[in-house]
Design a protein around this motif. Sequence first.
Motif, PDB file in Angstrom:
ATOM      1  N   VAL A 112       0.847  -1.192   0.000  1.00 24.08           N
ATOM      2  CA  VAL A 112       0.000   0.000   0.000  1.00 24.08           C
ATOM      3  C   VAL A 112       0.885   1.246   0.000  1.00 24.08           C
ATOM      4  CG1 VAL A 112      -1.880  -1.172   1.211  1.00 24.08           C
ATOM      5  CG2 VAL A 112      -0.214   0.150   2.520  1.00 24.08           C
ATOM      6  N   VAL A 113       0.298   2.363  -0.399  1.00 26.09           N
ATOM      7  CA  VAL A 113       0.971   3.652  -0.371  1.00 26.09           C
ATOM      8  C   VAL A 113       0.182   4.577   0.537  1.00 26.09           C
ATOM      9  CG1 VAL A 113       1.732   5.652  -1.715  1.00 26.09           C
ATOM     10  CG2 VAL A 113       1.824   3.372  -2.727  1.00 26.09           C
ATOM     11  N   LEU A 114       0.881   5.256   1.447  1.00 29.78           N
ATOM     12  CA  LEU A 114       0.245   6.267   2.288  1.00 29.78           C
ATOM     13  C   LEU A 114       0.815   7.638   1.919  1.00 29.78           C
ATOM     14  CD1 LEU A 114       0.895   3.608   4.423  1.00 29.78           C
ATOM     15  CD2 LEU A 114      -0.864   4.907   5.607  1.00 29.78           C
ATOM     16  N   TYR A 184       1.873  -5.276   8.261  1.00 32.34           N
ATOM     17  CA  TYR A 184       2.632  -4.417   7.346  1.00 32.34           C
ATOM     18  C   TYR A 184       3.840  -3.804   8.049  1.00 32.34           C
ATOM     19  CZ  TYR A 184      -0.923  -4.453   3.670  1.00 32.34           C
ATOM     20  OH  TYR A 184      -1.786  -4.843   2.669  1.00 32.34           O
ATOM     21  N   THR A 185       4.927  -3.660   7.300  1.00 33.44           N
ATOM     22  CA  THR A 185       6.082  -2.891   7.752  1.00 33.44           C
ATOM     23  C   THR A 185       6.011  -1.531   7.092  1.00 33.44           C
ATOM     24  OG1 THR A 185       7.461  -4.870   8.019  1.00 33.44           O
ATOM     25  CG2 THR A 185       8.604  -2.752   7.791  1.00 33.44           C
ATOM     26  N   LEU A 186       6.134  -0.475   7.895  1.00 34.55           N
ATOM     27  CA  LEU A 186       5.941   0.894   7.433  1.00 34.55           C
ATOM     28  C   LEU A 186       7.283   1.513   7.069  1.00 34.55           C
ATOM     29  CD1 LEU A 186       3.532   1.777  10.353  1.00 34.55           C
ATOM     30  CD2 LEU A 186       2.829   1.332   8.007  1.00 34.55           C
ATOM     31  N   LEU A 187       7.495   1.762   5.778  1.00 25.47           N
ATOM     32  CA  LEU A 187       8.742   2.333   5.283  1.00 25.47           C
ATOM     33  C   LEU A 187       8.494   3.774   4.848  1.00 25.47           C
ATOM     34  CD1 LEU A 187      10.060  -0.630   3.072  1.00 25.47           C
ATOM     35  CD2 LEU A 187      10.522  -0.179   5.500  1.00 25.47           C
ATOM     36  N   GLY A 188       9.082   4.724   5.562  1.00 28.13           N
ATOM     37  CA  GLY A 188       8.928   6.133   5.237  1.00 28.13           C
ATOM     38  C   GLY A 188      10.018   6.588   4.287  1.00 28.13           C
ATOM     39  N   LEU A 189       9.643   7.290   3.220  1.00 26.27           N
ATOM     40  CA  LEU A 189      10.619   7.771   2.244  1.00 26.27           C
ATOM     41  C   LEU A 189      11.282   9.048   2.752  1.00 26.27           C
ATOM     42  CD1 LEU A 189      11.248   6.549  -0.649  1.00 26.27           C
ATOM     43  CD2 LEU A 189       9.262   5.607   0.546  1.00 26.27           C
ATOM     44  N   ASP A 190      12.610   9.016   2.809  1.00 19.72           N
ATOM     45  CA  ASP A 190      13.402  10.148   3.269  1.00 19.72           C
ATOM     46  C   ASP A 190      14.711  10.139   2.482  1.00 19.72           C
ATOM     47  OD1 ASP A 190      15.304  11.762   4.645  1.00 19.72           O
ATOM     48  OD2 ASP A 190      14.153  11.594   6.492  1.00 19.72           O
ATOM     49  N   GLY A 191      14.996  11.226   1.794  1.00 17.27           N
ATOM     50  CA  GLY A 191      16.176  11.288   0.931  1.00 17.27           C
ATOM     51  C   GLY A 191      17.491  11.100   1.638  1.00 17.27           C
ATOM     52  N   GLU A 192      17.530  11.279   2.962  1.00 19.13           N
ATOM     53  CA  GLU A 192      18.780  11.165   3.700  1.00 19.13           C
ATOM     54  C   GLU A 192      18.884   9.873   4.508  1.00 19.13           C
ATOM     55  OE1 GLU A 192      19.256  14.673   6.023  1.00 19.13           O
ATOM     56  OE2 GLU A 192      19.329  16.016   4.284  1.00 19.13           O
ATOM     57  N   VAL A 212       5.356   5.058   2.828  1.00 21.14           N
ATOM     58  CA  VAL A 212       4.791   6.298   3.360  1.00 21.14           C
ATOM     59  C   VAL A 212       5.517   7.475   2.715  1.00 21.14           C
ATOM     60  CG1 VAL A 212       4.129   7.538   5.450  1.00 21.14           C
ATOM     61  CG2 VAL A 212       4.470   5.044   5.536  1.00 21.14           C
ATOM     62  N   MET A 213       4.746   8.305   1.988  1.00 21.28           N
ATOM     63  CA  MET A 213       5.327   9.390   1.207  1.00 21.28           C
ATOM     64  C   MET A 213       4.851  10.736   1.758  1.00 21.28           C
ATOM     65  SD  MET A 213       6.480   7.254  -1.238  1.00 21.28           S
ATOM     66  CE  MET A 213       7.017   8.451  -2.442  1.00 21.28           C
ATOM     67  N   GLY A 214       5.781  11.680   1.888  1.00 25.38           N
ATOM     68  CA  GLY A 214       5.432  13.015   2.337  1.00 25.38           C
ATOM     69  C   GLY A 214       5.251  13.971   1.184  1.00 25.38           C
ATOM     70  N   ALA A 215       4.715  15.140   1.483  1.00 25.14           N
ATOM     71  CA  ALA A 215       4.535  16.167   0.468  1.00 25.14           C
ATOM     72  C   ALA A 215       5.885  16.719   0.036  1.00 25.14           C
ATOM     73  CB  ALA A 215       3.658  17.292   1.012  1.00 25.14           C
ATOM     74  N   VAL A 245       6.737  13.780  -5.729  1.00 25.09           N
ATOM     75  CA  VAL A 245       6.177  12.674  -4.957  1.00 25.09           C
ATOM     76  C   VAL A 245       5.600  11.582  -5.856  1.00 25.09           C
ATOM     77  CG1 VAL A 245       3.907  13.764  -4.641  1.00 25.09           C
ATOM     78  CG2 VAL A 245       4.699  12.067  -3.002  1.00 25.09           C
ATOM     79  N   SER A 246       5.019  11.953  -6.996  1.00 24.02           N
ATOM     80  CA  SER A 246       4.436  10.929  -7.859  1.00 24.02           C
ATOM     81  C   SER A 246       5.520  10.087  -8.530  1.00 24.02           C
ATOM     82  CB  SER A 246       3.523  11.570  -8.910  1.00 24.02           C
ATOM     83  OG  SER A 246       4.222  12.483  -9.723  1.00 24.02           O
ATOM     84  N   ASN A 247       6.616  10.716  -8.950  1.00 21.00           N
ATOM     85  CA  ASN A 247       7.723   9.952  -9.529  1.00 21.00           C
ATOM     86  C   ASN A 247       8.398   9.076  -8.481  1.00 21.00           C
ATOM     87  OD1 ASN A 247       7.418  10.985 -12.123  1.00 21.00           O
ATOM     88  ND2 ASN A 247       8.744  12.726 -11.742  1.00 21.00           N
ATOM     89  N   ALA A 248       8.584   9.634  -7.268  1.00 23.92           N
ATOM     90  CA  ALA A 248       9.182   8.855  -6.185  1.00 23.92           C
ATOM     91  C   ALA A 248       8.309   7.652  -5.840  1.00 23.92           C
ATOM     92  CB  ALA A 248       9.388   9.743  -4.958  1.00 23.92           C
ATOM     93  N   ALA A 249       6.991   7.841  -5.860  1.00 25.42           N
ATOM     94  CA  ALA A 249       6.079   6.730  -5.566  1.00 25.42           C
ATOM     95  C   ALA A 249       6.215   5.632  -6.617  1.00 25.42           C
ATOM     96  CB  ALA A 249       4.638   7.230  -5.502  1.00 25.42           C
ATOM     97  N   ALA A 250       6.338   6.018  -7.888  1.00 22.30           N
ATOM     98  CA  ALA A 250       6.476   5.026  -8.952  1.00 22.30           C
ATOM     99  C   ALA A 250       7.750   4.203  -8.773  1.00 22.30           C
ATOM    100  CB  ALA A 250       6.477   5.721 -10.315  1.00 22.30           C
ATOM    101  N   VAL A 251       8.858   4.879  -8.466  1.00 21.85           N
ATOM    102  CA  VAL A 251      10.142   4.175  -8.282  1.00 21.85           C
ATOM    103  C   VAL A 251      10.061   3.255  -7.064  1.00 21.85           C
ATOM    104  CG1 VAL A 251      12.596   4.461  -7.775  1.00 21.85           C
ATOM    105  CG2 VAL A 251      11.468   5.985  -9.409  1.00 21.85           C
ATOM    106  N   ALA A 252       9.511   3.770  -5.960  1.00 23.30           N
ATOM    107  CA  ALA A 252       9.421   2.974  -4.727  1.00 23.30           C
ATOM    108  C   ALA A 252       8.488   1.778  -4.915  1.00 23.30           C
ATOM    109  CB  ALA A 252       8.944   3.853  -3.579  1.00 23.30           C
ATOM    110  N   LEU A 253       7.380   1.975  -5.625  1.00 22.82           N
ATOM    111  CA  LEU A 253       6.457   0.869  -5.880  1.00 22.82           C
ATOM    112  C   LEU A 253       7.121  -0.210  -6.732  1.00 22.82           C
ATOM    113  CD1 LEU A 253       3.186   2.883  -6.504  1.00 22.82           C
ATOM    114  CD2 LEU A 253       3.373   0.963  -4.914  1.00 22.82           C
TER     115      LEU A 253
END
Length: 260
Positions: A112-114, A184-192, A212-215, A245-253
Amino acid sequence: MTKKPSWVIDKERAKRASAAETVWLFGIHAVRDALVNPAREKLRLVLTKNAADRLADALATAGIEPEIVEPRNFNVPIDPESVHQGAALEVKPLAWGSVADICAAGAGLPLVVLLDRVTDPHNVGAVLRSAEVFGARAVIAPHRHSAPETGALAKTASGSLERQPYLRVQNLSDTMEDLRAMGYTLLGLDGEAPKTVGEAVAELAGRPVALVMGAEGPGLREKTRETCDSLVRIPFAAEFGSLNVSNAAAVALYAAAVGR
């Protein structure tokens, strides 16, 4: 008579507002996909003659009679700058059911994507397209501070809004805890973050994943970040890189789907 608590009054008011809410979808693709979706409650269909000809196959089974108008008389409550292609459909928002119904044992991968306060409908529409492509069970966002169903979102989603569950919840952190209880394991996207999405998914050995994606700009809120099991990043070839965020979601998915 006992006075109702304010939270009860607010909840009842929100329920009435939700029941009265309608959405105008526009554009040939978005309208066609809504017309052929039996779960979509259709209220009013406005078409030019050319659009009606293009949608003839969908109209045959849609169960709604179109209003045929001249292009110069296409008066529906959408942004005048919208590229409507002579087709607009008023509908009720889709009711997908609960997070538990969709995410615990729904169709698709346990993925899932949050979205944490992602308000741009074009970004959300693009995320829905990617979620459908990679077989995610749902895209989840808080009811407040997120993009609702709109014509712009539906057009960007290019039909995915009719097929990909988009669940808007009262409290994102509470929903994250519910997903954790489902396994579920919750993975938050963070560039660092020190670990990449692919590395984290490989370590999970097929267990359910919630991305989990932020703005863009502010990223994940502190509470959301604290609720994640771990933070992960998308690797960049250059010294510095960023994706919307939409491109990052595609790569992460993609990484989550193929790395299982």
